[in-house]
Motif scaffolding. Structure first.
Motif, mmCIF file in Angstrom:
data_model
loop_
_atom_site.group_PDB
_atom_site.id
_atom_site.type_symbol
_atom_site.label_atom_id
_atom_site.label_comp_id
_atom_site.label_asym_id
_atom_site.label_seq_id
_atom_site.Cartn_x
_atom_site.Cartn_y
_atom_site.Cartn_z
ATOM 1 N N MET A 166 57.579 49.534 40.570
ATOM 2 C CA MET A 166 57.820 50.785 41.286
ATOM 3 C C MET A 166 58.931 51.589 40.614
ATOM 4 S SD MET A 166 57.454 49.940 45.330
ATOM 5 C CE MET A 166 57.807 48.190 45.368
ATOM 6 N N ARG A 167 59.892 50.880 40.056
ATOM 7 C CA ARG A 167 61.011 51.570 39.410
ATOM 8 C C ARG A 167 60.551 52.319 38.165
ATOM 9 N NH1 ARG A 167 67.030 49.100 37.876
ATOM 10 N NH2 ARG A 167 67.733 50.960 36.744
ATOM 11 N N ILE A 168 59.510 51.830 37.506
ATOM 12 C CA ILE A 168 58.993 52.509 36.311
ATOM 13 C C ILE A 168 58.635 53.955 36.655
ATOM 14 C CG2 ILE A 168 57.171 52.535 34.570
ATOM 15 C CD1 ILE A 168 56.939 49.481 34.960
ATOM 16 N N VAL A 169 57.900 54.128 37.758
ATOM 17 C CA VAL A 169 57.468 55.468 38.157
ATOM 18 C C VAL A 169 58.616 56.233 38.809
ATOM 19 C CG1 VAL A 169 55.765 56.787 39.456
ATOM 20 C CG2 VAL A 169 55.114 54.635 38.395
ATOM 21 N N TRP A 228 51.471 52.693 42.203
ATOM 22 C CA TRP A 228 52.794 53.295 41.995
ATOM 23 C C TRP A 228 52.661 54.758 41.584
ATOM 24 C CZ3 TRP A 228 53.712 49.563 44.674
ATOM 25 C CH2 TRP A 228 53.450 48.240 44.346
ATOM 26 N N TYR A 229 51.597 55.102 40.856
ATOM 27 C CA TYR A 229 51.297 56.521 40.592
ATOM 28 C C TYR A 229 51.053 57.251 41.908
ATOM 29 C CZ TYR A 229 48.201 60.518 39.660
ATOM 30 O OH TYR A 229 47.608 61.758 39.655
ATOM 31 N N ALA A 230 50.260 56.633 42.776
ATOM 32 C CA ALA A 230 49.869 57.293 44.029
ATOM 33 C C ALA A 230 51.058 57.473 44.959
ATOM 34 C CB ALA A 230 48.776 56.484 44.724
ATOM 35 N N ARG A 231 51.924 56.473 45.049
ATOM 36 C CA ARG A 231 52.986 56.491 46.060
ATOM 37 C C ARG A 231 54.326 56.991 45.544
ATOM 38 N NH1 ARG A 231 52.001 50.406 48.327
ATOM 39 N NH2 ARG A 231 49.814 50.650 48.887
ATOM 40 N N PRO A 234 51.467 45.213 46.088
ATOM 41 C CA PRO A 234 51.091 46.579 46.487
ATOM 42 C C PRO A 234 50.646 46.606 47.944
ATOM 43 C CG PRO A 234 49.317 45.584 45.244
ATOM 44 C CD PRO A 234 50.421 44.565 45.279
ATOM 45 N N ILE A 235 51.571 46.219 48.855
ATOM 46 C CA ILE A 235 51.235 46.131 50.274
ATOM 47 C C ILE A 235 51.023 47.539 50.836
ATOM 48 C CG2 ILE A 235 52.023 45.336 52.535
ATOM 49 C CD1 ILE A 235 53.839 43.338 51.071
#
Length: 597
Positions: free
Chosen positions: A370-373, A396-399, A552-553
């Protein structure tokens, strides 16, 4: 020297202002390939590493340019390889024209090498328009209709052209019986608006609602100003289907972000609590993420009448252009003075972004994906184009990625195929050579085909005025999305033989073909790596080692669902304790954010 059919095809493509053809050569299209040479490579022959990638690049080009993408392949295996990309275009409603070769006419029916029944093969994927050209006089009408139909129906179309015909002299159709001419290139566009009495009915529904929700998809992209006006009048919150992620800025306080399994809690709450729903340009398929049946009165706007009323019992269906129809609707809407619903939506949105920040900051082994995005989101240029592949990185792209400014983004939305992230980026660079492009790609997709297409980027980047093309690899040595699906849906632990990937140094591969590249192995290296890539003078690969056990909950998941997942993991996952610990720590951030409400 007489003009051949191959020569004429390229001439007609130039007249249609086709700038490039994404393709791979083969003897079934030798006559057309030779024509490229005689035409000084106009339009440009963009050589992919595989025909499937050529089709994906054409889809990416069409998505980000708004123009028809053109791909080309030889007969037999080449035509077969195009199919996955063409189905991606079909399911996401993207205009693409495929030109494919075929066995010489004299050999047809003789079980000749690479002879397959292309008309049967392409009957479904190119159902809007498919024709085999057997005499020169069928052109230009066949090519013109393929392009016009692709544009009008937002669909893939295909021309099958036998190899021997390509080398014959071109003779135009005559004004005689059973020959069909064609008008000059150019498409007449009509803007359709739903009938006024139906627009008035829609206004009545929206005016009666107290808690209005709007769902936008890619069909609302040209109507963003009107969507904002309606949201302001009605006090609505706006959720976005994944293909519509770039329709509105995430900096707007009432935009709840993506919806669905990969969506946000704010979008889930918006649909859970609304009493009125307006759907604009979306065929979002997961009805379980829409309001409960009967809970909300609903209006849908779509340019294609085939797709209205499919996902929710909409009371009013307006078939027409989104911008024109919303413009007709606006004067009939009353401004809602009670803004309590809007205030609730804004509070939920703020809480969600607080949750996202907390989750991205959770330590992982070695880097939280998540930190990547999140780090990208802080730095991304306002005019960037983002492509995403299919896999856990898509979550992670989406959120986590906040759209703003003129940013664009897309992915394989409906087919959800692996592999288009890098070729989409190539298509995007040809569509907008002056804009930075970022591809977010899992290591499974990179090993499937992304590494090969880095060669294509290295070859063509000198053509782009802004050479920044960043390929970010989520390197976790796991086919991660399927691993989590096995755990959550199948109640099974990770099966190493199917899920584990060979460990590859993607940055080293990139450097070996002349690209810039960075290995990112520690969290503190991530921000500087993004800074370097986004300020580079050429294409760059970021090889980021991230934790496959960050779950990815879904943001609306209950603890009962999380308990079921935990039980599946404990049945025999190789790193069970770390998985459970990481999941608890991640989910806890949502609870902490909720306590602040």
């Amino acid at each position: 020297m007489a003009q051949t059919v191959g020569d004429y095809i390229l001439q007609r493509l130039r007249e249609w202002d086709v700038q490039q053809v994404f393709a791979y050569p083969g003897d079934g299209i030798n006559g057309i390939v030779a024509a490229f040479g005689k035409a000084d490579n106009e339009p440009r022959f963009v050589q992919a590493r595989h025909e499937e990638m050529a089709a994906f690049a054409a889809v990416g080009y069409a998505k980000f340019s708004g123009h028809v993408g053109v791909c080309m392949a030889t007969s037999g295996p080449g035509a077969i390889h195009l199919l996955n990309g063409l189905y991606d275009a079909k399911l996401d409603h993207v205009p693409v024209v495929a030109i494919v070769g075929q066995t010489a006419r004299s050999a047809m029916g003789g079980s000749y090498q690479q002879e397959i029944d292309l008309q049967a093969l392409y009957k479904d994927v190119a159902s809007d328009y498919l024709v085999e050209v057997n005499v020169a006089e069928q052109l230009p009408n066949a090519l013109d209709r393929a392009i016009r139909t692709a544009q009008a129906n937002r669909a893939p179309t295909a021309l099958i052209i036998p190899a021997d015909l390509q080398e014959e002299e071109y003779t135009p159709p005559k004004h005689v019986f059973k020959q069909v001419p064609s008008s000059p290139p150019g498409t007449a566009y009509s803007v359709t608006v739903a009938p006024e009495h139906e627009v008035a009915r829609a206004a009545e529904v929206l005016n009666a609602g107290e808690k209005v929700a709007i769902l936008v998809g890619q069909g609302a992209r040209g109507a963003a100003p009107q969507v904002r006006e309606i949201a302001e009048l009605t006090g609505a919150g706006v959720a976005k289907a994944l293909l519509g992620k770039d329709v509105l800025s995430d900096e707007l306080s009432y935009v709840t972000g993506s919806i669905g399994l990969l969506g946000t809690r704010a979008s889930y709450e918006l649909m859970r609590d609304c009493d009125t729903l307006l759907i604009v340009g979306s065929n979002f398929p997961y009805s379980q993420f829409l309001p409960e049946f009967g809970q909300a009165r609903a209006v849908q706007i779509d340019i294609d009448g085939r797709f209205v009323g499919m996902r929710y019992p909409t009371e009013v269906n307006l078939v027409g252009d989104a911008a024109a129809t919303l413009t007709a609707l606006l004067p009939k809407l009353d401004r809602k003075d009670d803004r309590s619903w809007r205030e609730t939506v804004e509070k939920n949105v703020a809480s969600w972004w607080d949750t996202v920040a907390r989750e991205a900051a959770v330590d992982a082994r070695p880097i939280n994906p998540m930190r990547i995005v999140a780090e990208l989101s802080e730095r991304i240029p306002d005019n960037a184009i983002v492509t995403a592949d299919s896999g856990s990185s898509t979550n992670w792209y989406a959120r986590n990625l906040r759209m703003r400014g003129q940013m664009r983004g897309s992915l394989s939305g409906t087919l959800a195929t692996m592999g288009p992230g890098v070729p989409y980026a190539i298509g995007a660079k040809f569509a907008h050579p002056d804009r930075p492009v970022i591809a977010l790609v899992g290591d499974g997709a990179m090993q499937m085909n992304g590494m090969a297409e880095l060669i294509t980027i290295a070859r063509y980047q000198e053509l782009w005025t802004d050479r920044r093309c960043v390929i970010c690899v989520f390197h976790n040595n796991d086919l991660n999305q399927v691993t989590w699906e096995l755990r959550a849906m199948g109640g099974a632990p990770k099966f190493e033989e199917s899920q584990a990937l060979p460990d590859i140094d993607y940055a080293a591969f990139a450097r070996g073909i002349g690209l810039e590249a960075h290995n990112v192995d520690e969290p503190d290296q991530l921000g500087p790596a993004w800074d370097a890539a986004l300020s580079a003078s050429g294409a760059t690969v970021l090889d980021v080692r991230c934790d496959p056990e960050v779950p990815p909950i879904p943001p609306h998941a209950t603890f009962e669902q999380f308990k079921s997942l935990t039980e599946a993991v404990l049945k025999g996952d190789p790193d069970a304790f770390h998985i459970v610990t990481q999941g608890v720590r991640t989910k806890a951030q949502e609870l902490l954010s909720g306590l602040k409400k």
